[in-house]
Design a protein around this motif. Structure first.
Motif, PDB file in Angstrom:
ATOM      1  N   LEU A   1       0.825  -1.204   0.000  1.00  0.00           N
ATOM      2  CA  LEU A   1       0.000   0.000   0.000  1.00  0.00           C
ATOM      3  C   LEU A   1       0.861   1.257   0.000  1.00  0.00           C
ATOM      4  CD1 LEU A   1      -2.783   1.306   0.172  1.00  0.00           C
ATOM      5  CD2 LEU A   1      -2.670   1.066   2.661  1.00  0.00           C
ATOM      6  N   LEU A   2       1.901   1.278   0.822  1.00  0.00           N
ATOM      7  CA  LEU A   2       2.783   2.450   0.866  1.00  0.00           C
ATOM      8  C   LEU A   2       3.568   2.605  -0.428  1.00  0.00           C
ATOM      9  CD1 LEU A   2       4.099   2.188   4.548  1.00  0.00           C
ATOM     10  CD2 LEU A   2       2.431   3.817   3.620  1.00  0.00           C
ATOM     11  N   ALA A   3       3.955   1.490  -1.033  1.00  0.00           N
ATOM     12  CA  ALA A   3       4.652   1.566  -2.323  1.00  0.00           C
ATOM     13  C   ALA A   3       3.746   2.168  -3.390  1.00  0.00           C
ATOM     14  CB  ALA A   3       5.126   0.174  -2.739  1.00  0.00           C
ATOM     15  N   ARG A   4       2.460   1.825  -3.359  1.00  0.00           N
ATOM     16  CA  ARG A   4       1.519   2.409  -4.318  1.00  0.00           C
ATOM     17  C   ARG A   4       1.279   3.888  -4.003  1.00  0.00           C
ATOM     18  NH1 ARG A   4       1.536   1.603  -8.700  1.00  0.00           N
ATOM     19  NH2 ARG A   4      -0.543   2.484  -8.964  1.00  0.00           N
ATOM     20  N   LEU A   5       1.347   4.254  -2.725  1.00  0.00           N
ATOM     21  CA  LEU A   5       1.200   5.660  -2.352  1.00  0.00           C
ATOM     22  C   LEU A   5       2.338   6.490  -2.942  1.00  0.00           C
ATOM     23  CD1 LEU A   5      -0.480   7.654  -0.608  1.00  0.00           C
ATOM     24  CD2 LEU A   5       1.090   7.168   1.279  1.00  0.00           C
TER      25      LEU A   5
ATOM     26  N   THR B   1      13.657   2.890  -3.828  1.00  0.00           N
ATOM     27  CA  THR B   1      14.468   1.999  -2.993  1.00  0.00           C
ATOM     28  C   THR B   1      15.538   2.795  -2.254  1.00  0.00           C
ATOM     29  OG1 THR B   1      14.129   0.192  -4.572  1.00  0.00           O
ATOM     30  CG2 THR B   1      15.929  -0.067  -2.995  1.00  0.00           C
ATOM     31  N   ALA B   2      16.206   3.706  -2.980  1.00  0.00           N
ATOM     32  CA  ALA B   2      17.269   4.511  -2.372  1.00  0.00           C
ATOM     33  C   ALA B   2      16.725   5.413  -1.268  1.00  0.00           C
ATOM     34  CB  ALA B   2      17.963   5.350  -3.445  1.00  0.00           C
ATOM     35  N   LEU B   3      15.635   6.111  -1.536  1.00  0.00           N
ATOM     36  CA  LEU B   3      15.086   7.042  -0.561  1.00  0.00           C
ATOM     37  C   LEU B   3      14.553   6.327   0.686  1.00  0.00           C
ATOM     38  CD1 LEU B   3      13.149   9.491  -2.937  1.00  0.00           C
ATOM     39  CD2 LEU B   3      15.282   9.952  -1.713  1.00  0.00           C
ATOM     40  N   ALA B   4      13.831   5.229   0.463  1.00  0.00           N
ATOM     41  CA  ALA B   4      13.236   4.520   1.598  1.00  0.00           C
ATOM     42  C   ALA B   4      14.306   3.887   2.474  1.00  0.00           C
ATOM     43  CB  ALA B   4      12.256   3.457   1.088  1.00  0.00           C
ATOM     44  N   PHE B   5      15.325   3.294   1.858  1.00  0.00           N
ATOM     45  CA  PHE B   5      16.371   2.661   2.660  1.00  0.00           C
ATOM     46  C   PHE B   5      17.279   3.690   3.315  1.00  0.00           C
ATOM     47  CE2 PHE B   5      15.331  -1.459   0.786  1.00  0.00           C
ATOM     48  CZ  PHE B   5      15.500  -2.270   1.890  1.00  0.00           C
ATOM     49  N   ALA B   6      17.454   4.850   2.685  1.00  0.00           N
ATOM     50  CA  ALA B   6      18.228   5.906   3.343  1.00  0.00           C
ATOM     51  C   ALA B   6      17.509   6.362   4.607  1.00  0.00           C
ATOM     52  CB  ALA B   6      18.419   7.082   2.381  1.00  0.00           C
ATOM     53  N   THR B   7      16.187   6.459   4.529  1.00  0.00           N
ATOM     54  CA  THR B   7      15.395   6.841   5.700  1.00  0.00           C
ATOM     55  C   THR B   7      15.473   5.774   6.790  1.00  0.00           C
ATOM     56  OG1 THR B   7      13.855   8.059   4.277  1.00  0.00           O
ATOM     57  CG2 THR B   7      13.096   7.491   6.495  1.00  0.00           C
ATOM     58  N   GLY B   8      15.192   4.518   6.401  1.00  0.00           N
ATOM     59  CA  GLY B   8      15.233   3.433   7.377  1.00  0.00           C
ATOM     60  C   GLY B   8      16.612   3.226   7.961  1.00  0.00           C
TER      61      GLY B   8
ATOM     62  N   LEU C   1       5.668  11.462   2.008  1.00  0.00           N
ATOM     63  CA  LEU C   1       5.028  10.810   3.149  1.00  0.00           C
ATOM     64  C   LEU C   1       5.179   9.294   3.047  1.00  0.00           C
ATOM     65  CD1 LEU C   1       3.254  10.832   5.691  1.00  0.00           C
ATOM     66  CD2 LEU C   1       1.253  10.839   4.176  1.00  0.00           C
ATOM     67  N   ALA C   2       4.968   8.764   1.828  1.00  0.00           N
ATOM     68  CA  ALA C   2       5.108   7.324   1.614  1.00  0.00           C
ATOM     69  C   ALA C   2       6.538   6.874   1.882  1.00  0.00           C
ATOM     70  CB  ALA C   2       4.693   6.955   0.186  1.00  0.00           C
ATOM     71  N   VAL C   3       7.517   7.642   1.417  1.00  0.00           N
ATOM     72  CA  VAL C   3       8.926   7.306   1.628  1.00  0.00           C
ATOM     73  C   VAL C   3       9.250   7.261   3.120  1.00  0.00           C
ATOM     74  CG1 VAL C   3      11.291   8.185   1.383  1.00  0.00           C
ATOM     75  CG2 VAL C   3       9.770   8.128  -0.605  1.00  0.00           C
ATOM     76  N   LEU C   4       8.817   8.276   3.853  1.00  0.00           N
ATOM     77  CA  LEU C   4       9.096   8.339   5.291  1.00  0.00           C
ATOM     78  C   LEU C   4       8.438   7.185   6.038  1.00  0.00           C
ATOM     79  CD1 LEU C   4       8.739  12.188   5.890  1.00  0.00           C
ATOM     80  CD2 LEU C   4      10.850  10.850   5.794  1.00  0.00           C
TER      81      LEU C   4
ATOM     82  N   GLY D   1      10.343   3.927   5.232  1.00  0.00           N
ATOM     83  CA  GLY D   1      11.618   3.853   5.937  1.00  0.00           C
ATOM     84  C   GLY D   1      11.462   3.629   7.429  1.00  0.00           C
ATOM     85  N   ALA D   2      10.420   4.225   8.017  1.00  0.00           N
ATOM     86  CA  ALA D   2      10.213   4.078   9.459  1.00  0.00           C
ATOM     87  C   ALA D   2       9.587   2.736   9.816  1.00  0.00           C
ATOM     88  CB  ALA D   2       9.322   5.208   9.974  1.00  0.00           C
ATOM     89  N   GLY D   3       8.786   2.174   8.902  1.00  0.00           N
ATOM     90  CA  GLY D   3       8.029   0.964   9.203  1.00  0.00           C
ATOM     91  C   GLY D   3       8.530  -0.295   8.521  1.00  0.00           C
ATOM     92  N   PRO D   4       7.970  -0.629   7.348  1.00  0.00           N
ATOM     93  CA  PRO D   4       8.323  -1.899   6.685  1.00  0.00           C
ATOM     94  C   PRO D   4       9.800  -2.048   6.358  1.00  0.00           C
ATOM     95  CG  PRO D   4       6.335  -0.974   5.719  1.00  0.00           C
ATOM     96  CD  PRO D   4       6.887   0.084   6.632  1.00  0.00           C
ATOM     97  N   LEU D   5      10.502  -0.950   6.108  1.00  0.00           N
ATOM     98  CA  LEU D   5      11.929  -1.022   5.772  1.00  0.00           C
ATOM     99  C   LEU D   5      12.806  -0.510   6.907  1.00  0.00           C
ATOM    100  CD1 LEU D   5      11.914   0.115   2.022  1.00  0.00           C
ATOM    101  CD2 LEU D   5      11.441  -2.111   3.032  1.00  0.00           C
ATOM    102  N   GLY D   6      12.269  -0.474   8.099  1.00  0.00           N
ATOM    103  CA  GLY D   6      13.041  -0.019   9.251  1.00  0.00           C
ATOM    104  C   GLY D   6      12.729  -0.833  10.490  1.00  0.00           C
ATOM    105  N   ALA D   7      11.739  -0.367  11.255  1.00  0.00           N
ATOM    106  CA  ALA D   7      11.414  -1.015  12.525  1.00  0.00           C
ATOM    107  C   ALA D   7      11.042  -2.487  12.359  1.00  0.00           C
ATOM    108  CB  ALA D   7      10.256  -0.264  13.194  1.00  0.00           C
TER     109      ALA D   7
END
Length: 287
Positions: free
Chosen positions: A20-24, A34-41, A205-208, A211-217
């Protein structure tokens, strides 16, 4: 249910929101996302590891880095590409071949017995995927590349997960470094193959959130659950994730839950549950 098992359940819940977040974030090229989300996470994880005074645990050997970065980068780049190129519901369910492939690959890679129940579960899962993209299903031009990416990411994550058993000595804290290295690799690949898109407020918002959820915590919660919780319960609950993920996409208007999709989701999840609840044969000496 103890606290660690609840933590593992939290990871499953976060992963249900991945599609869902990827579609957002739709409109951001897959490698850039991939780069932005993993940089955040990775940045969040690095801050937590630094606050705990455990930065030294990021010093791992080349094999650990190759395994961690290769698995994270390969899976998520292909996953985001699949959701960008193919209908989200179908691509997401094809991605959830990975639990079944873990079962199938555990035989040749780890030398574990499969048995008829596990093989039947794998067969059900593949039947569900065949129903999704088989005869009678119609898709827009170019969707085949998205479906190929979805199957590819399932293979990558299954191989990564099965071979992780041989990397058990690598501490969870090292994931912070792997995430940041994945971000750098994705940024380099993005510069070579994609055109940069300036994210709007919705995409940021989707990137953050990714990074904070599925690709982080989620990575840390899952590790706690698997190490100190009940892995049998978590392994069984994991097969509800494709159904939950699909329902979230449908509720968000990213697809329709027709009879074909519903049956395919049940076959994929049911096949995984069947395989997960199979018992290993007991040798005569242990009876």
């Amino acid at each position: 249910m103890n606290t660690a098992t609840l933590a593992g359940c939290g990871a499953l819940l976060l992963w249900a929101f991945l599609a869902l977040l990827a579609r957002l974030a739709a409109g951001v090229p897959p490698l850039q996302l991939t780069a932005l989300a993993f940089a955040t996470g990775g940045a969040i994880a690095l801050g937590v590891v630094a606050a705990q005074g455990r930065l030294r645990l990021l010093r791992q050997g080349p094999l650990a880095w190759a395994h961690g970065v290769g698995g994270l980068f390969g899976y998520h780049a292909l996953y985001f590409a699949a959701l960008a190129l193919a209908p989200a519901v179908e691509a997401n369910l094809l991605n959830y071949l990975w639990p079944l492939l873990i079962v199938l690959l555990s035989g040749p890679i780890l030398g574990l017995a499969l048995g008829p129940r596990r093989l039947a579960g794998v067969g059900l899962g593949f039947a569900g995927c065949a129903l999704l993209v088989g005869a009678g299903a119609s898709f827009p031009p170019g969707a085949a590349w998205g479906f190929a990416s979805a199957i590819g990411c399932a293979v990558v994550w299954a191989v990564y997960s099965v071979t992780s058993k041989r990397m058990a000595a690598v501490p969870t804290e090292a994931l912070a470094g792997f995430c940041l290295a994945t971000a750098l690799l994705a940024a380099f690949a993005h510069a070579l193959f994609e055109t940069t898109v300036a994210p709007d407020a919705r995409q940021w918002l989707a990137v953050l959130l990714l990074g904070a959820g599925p690709l982080g915590a989620a990575f840390f919660l899952w590790d706690a659950g698997m190490k100190r919780g009940d892995p049998r319960l978590l392994g069984t609950l994991a097969y509800a994730t494709p159904v939950a993920s699909t329902l979230l996409l449908v509720l968000a208007g990213e697809g329709a839950l027709d009879g074909r999709v519903a049956l395919a989701a049940l076959l994929v999840a049911g096949g995984g549950l069947l395989a997960a609840t199979a018992r290993d044969p007991v040798s005569p000496s242990r009876r």
